[in-house]
Structures are given as C-alpha cells and as structure tokens.
Write a protein that holds these residues in place. Structure first.
Motif, short mmCIF file in Angstrom:
data_model
loop_
_atom_site.label_atom_id
_atom_site.label_comp_id
_atom_site.label_asym_id
_atom_site.label_seq_id
_atom_site.Cartn_x
_atom_site.Cartn_y
_atom_site.Cartn_z
N UNK A 139 0.79 -1.04 0.09
CA UNK A 139 0.08 -0.12 0.08
C UNK A 139 0.84 1.29 0.11
N UNK A 140 2.00 1.15 0.77
CA UNK A 140 2.66 2.42 0.73
C UNK A 140 3.46 2.64 -0.57
N UNK A 141 3.80 1.64 -1.47
CA UNK A 141 4.43 1.72 -2.46
C UNK A 141 3.42 2.26 -3.52
N UNK A 142 2.21 2.15 -3.23
CA UNK A 142 1.30 2.78 -4.21
C UNK A 142 1.26 4.22 -3.92
N UNK A 143 1.21 4.74 -2.55
CA UNK A 143 1.37 6.31 -2.29
C UNK A 143 2.76 6.81 -2.65
N UNK A 148 4.53 10.68 -6.83
CA UNK A 148 5.45 11.00 -8.03
C UNK A 148 4.68 11.13 -9.22
N UNK A 149 3.63 10.89 -9.00
CA UNK A 149 2.71 11.05 -10.36
C UNK A 149 2.73 9.91 -11.30
N UNK A 150 3.10 8.80 -10.96
CA UNK A 150 3.30 7.57 -11.73
C UNK A 150 1.95 6.66 -11.67
N UNK A 151 1.50 6.11 -12.74
CA UNK A 151 0.18 5.49 -13.00
C UNK A 151 0.83 3.76 -12.82
N UNK A 152 2.06 3.55 -12.47
CA UNK A 152 2.39 2.43 -12.25
C UNK A 152 3.12 1.83 -10.95
N UNK A 153 3.34 0.78 -10.73
CA UNK A 153 4.17 0.43 -9.38
C UNK A 153 5.34 -0.42 -9.67
N UNK A 154 6.50 -0.07 -9.65
CA UNK A 154 7.88 -0.67 -10.00
C UNK A 154 8.67 -1.07 -8.86
N UNK A 155 9.73 -1.66 -9.08
CA UNK A 155 10.64 -1.94 -7.91
C UNK A 155 11.19 -0.91 -7.36
N UNK A 156 11.28 0.46 -7.85
CA UNK A 156 11.83 1.58 -7.07
C UNK A 156 10.45 1.81 -6.02
N UNK A 191 16.91 7.94 -10.33
CA UNK A 191 17.15 7.18 -11.30
C UNK A 191 15.80 6.78 -12.04
N UNK A 192 14.78 6.93 -11.42
CA UNK A 192 13.22 6.72 -12.04
C UNK A 192 12.97 7.78 -12.92
N UNK A 193 13.47 9.04 -12.65
CA UNK A 193 13.17 10.04 -13.34
C UNK A 193 14.27 10.20 -14.56
#
Length: 279
Positions: A139-143, A148-156, A191-193
């Motif tokens: 749940x925290x990863x979704x937050x 960050x304005x991302x519509x996906x959940x990655x390893x980062x 790195x994600x950016x």
C-alpha cells in the motif's frame, strides 16, 4: 507523597493504555487492507516488480515460512535482474545475502526462531499469503507512486515503500547494513526520473476456471498433434527415409512444444494473479 505516587501511577497506566490502543489500531489497519485495493495494486505492477514478488515467494518457500514478509520482498528486489531497486542497493554494497543475514539477526533478537532452510522443497508449493506488514508495504508503494505522479508500481516504488516504514523488517535490515534511508530515497527517485526501463504490464481481466480449462484443452490438442507427427516421422524414416520431410516434421514438433510452453507460462501467470487478488 501518596497522592503524588497515585497520580504518577495513573498517568503511567493511561500512557500504557494509549500505547496499547495505538498498536492495536495499527495492527487492525495492517490486517485488514481492502481486497479490491490490493487487486488494483497488482494490476499496476510492472513486469520487473512482478518478478521480484515471485522471487520473494521462492525465498519464503526456501526458508519454510508461512507468509511473505517484507524481508522476502527485499530479497526478491535484490535478486531481480536490472531493476532500479537492485541497482541502488548494489551501488552502496548491499546484496541479497547481506540483507538476509541482517534479517536473521533481527528476528533472532526479537526472540523468534531463525529461518530454517527447507531442502528439496517443491517449487510449486501451496500458495503463500502476504503478511500484514508486507501488505502495508504494498500500500505504501502505491502512495509513493501516486506522489511521484506515476500510474504504475515498479521496483523503485516497492523500495520507497519499505523506506517509509522504519518498523518493517526490511527497513531495519537495510539500516543494519549501513544504508541511509534519505540518500537511498533521493537516488531511487533520481534514477526513476532519468532512466526507467521497467515494463508496464497490460491491464487484464480476472482469471477464472474457464480460462484454465481452455488452456488445458489447447495443451491437450497440441500434445495430440505432437504424438501424431512423431508417429508420422517414425513411419516415414522406417519405410522410405525422407530426411528433408523428417526435418520439416521435427521443426513442426518443436514449434508445437514451444506453443505448449507459452500456454503453460500463461496459466502460471493467471494462477499468480489469482493468488495475489485473493490475498
């Protein structure tokens, strides 16, 4: 003096009750995340994040544990090939072995038994649920992704979720390895950016029994075709050897076997999604 002691004991009792209540509420929050919310989370996972979760499940089975905990997810991230979380952690000298050793130390200090590796354990064991804290990390990863304005959940995002909960076993293991949470957070976001090559999976409908039955039927049909072609090739080579045609039949057999492999992989993926949605 007696009045002061009585007042002090009452204050201490109220603080203890308040602490107990806050912990109780936290546990209730961790134990009862919305099933629909968790389903939505997994639909947003990248391919690399899904691989990390699968590796976490394998690590859980290997140690004979009854549920996936945050330290298993951390190990899954570190074992995953070419994902942002692994790159950030490896850049500061943290690998899967180090994280596992520190987790074992912490669990031992808390008075629990150390993980016991199970030898020769079947990889397709019974489905393993996620622990309360692991669900909370998801749940925290979704937050983190939402911020960050991302519509996906990655390893980062999974790593950022761990860093957001200092009480989870994964975050404590990283701290014991000498990692600085603030510096890691900054590096992950950078790195994600700059260069995020993770693959966003297509949204899919919920798998059901019909889907599995259809796949099983398609596999059986291809197996029948393979048997017929093997018989045809054997008969051809025995009666009047035609190496060109025999080679062509062999190519068709290999192609059919590859189709079976992809169908079985599709079924495994559907089973994985189904298990995650029911966690």
């Amino acid at each position: 003096m007696d009045i002061l002691l009585d007042l002090s004991s009452r204050i201490a009792a109220r603080k203890a009750v308040a602490l107990h209540e806050s912990r109780r509420k936290e546990l209730l929050l961790l134990r009862n995340p919305s099933r629909l919310f968790l389903r939505m989370l997994f639909e947003r996972f990248t391919e690399e994040a899904m691989k990390a979760i699968m590796l976490a499940e394998e690590d859980t089975r290997r140690f004979g544990h009854v549920y996936v905990a945050t330290d298993h997810i951390l190990v899954g991230l570190l074992l995953g090939p070419e994902n942002i979380a692994a790159k950030v952690l490896e850049s500061i000298g943290i690998n899967a072995k180090d994280a596992r050793v520190e987790a074992i130390k912490i669990v031992g200090q808390r008075g629990f038994n150390e993980p016991i590796e199970v030898e020769k354990m079947e990889t397709r064991a019974i489905n393993i649920p996620f622990g309360p804290r692991a669900k909370h990390i998801l749940e925290l990863s979704y937050e983190e992704a939402r911020k960050l304005g991302h519509d996906y959940i990655g390893c980062g995002h999974l790593l950022l979720g761990m860093l957001s909960d200092e009480r989870c076993l994964a975050a404590q293991s990283l701290a014991n390895c000498g990692a600085n949470a603030s510096n890691m957070r900054t590096e992950v976001i950078r790195m994600m950016a700059e260069n995020n090559n993770e693959t966003v999976l297509e949204r899919s409908c919920e798998p059901n029994v019909v889907d599995d039955a259809q796949i099983d039927e398609e596999v059986r049909e291809r197996e029948k075709k393979i048997n017929l072609k093997i018989q045809e090739r054997y008969k051809l080579m025995c009666e009047s050897p035609d190496f060109e045609k025999a080679g062509s039949l062999l190519g068709e057999i290999k192609a059919l076997r590859m189709e079976i492999y992809h169908l079985q992989a599709k079924k495994e993926k559907q089973i994985m999604w189904s298990r995650m949605w029911s966690c």
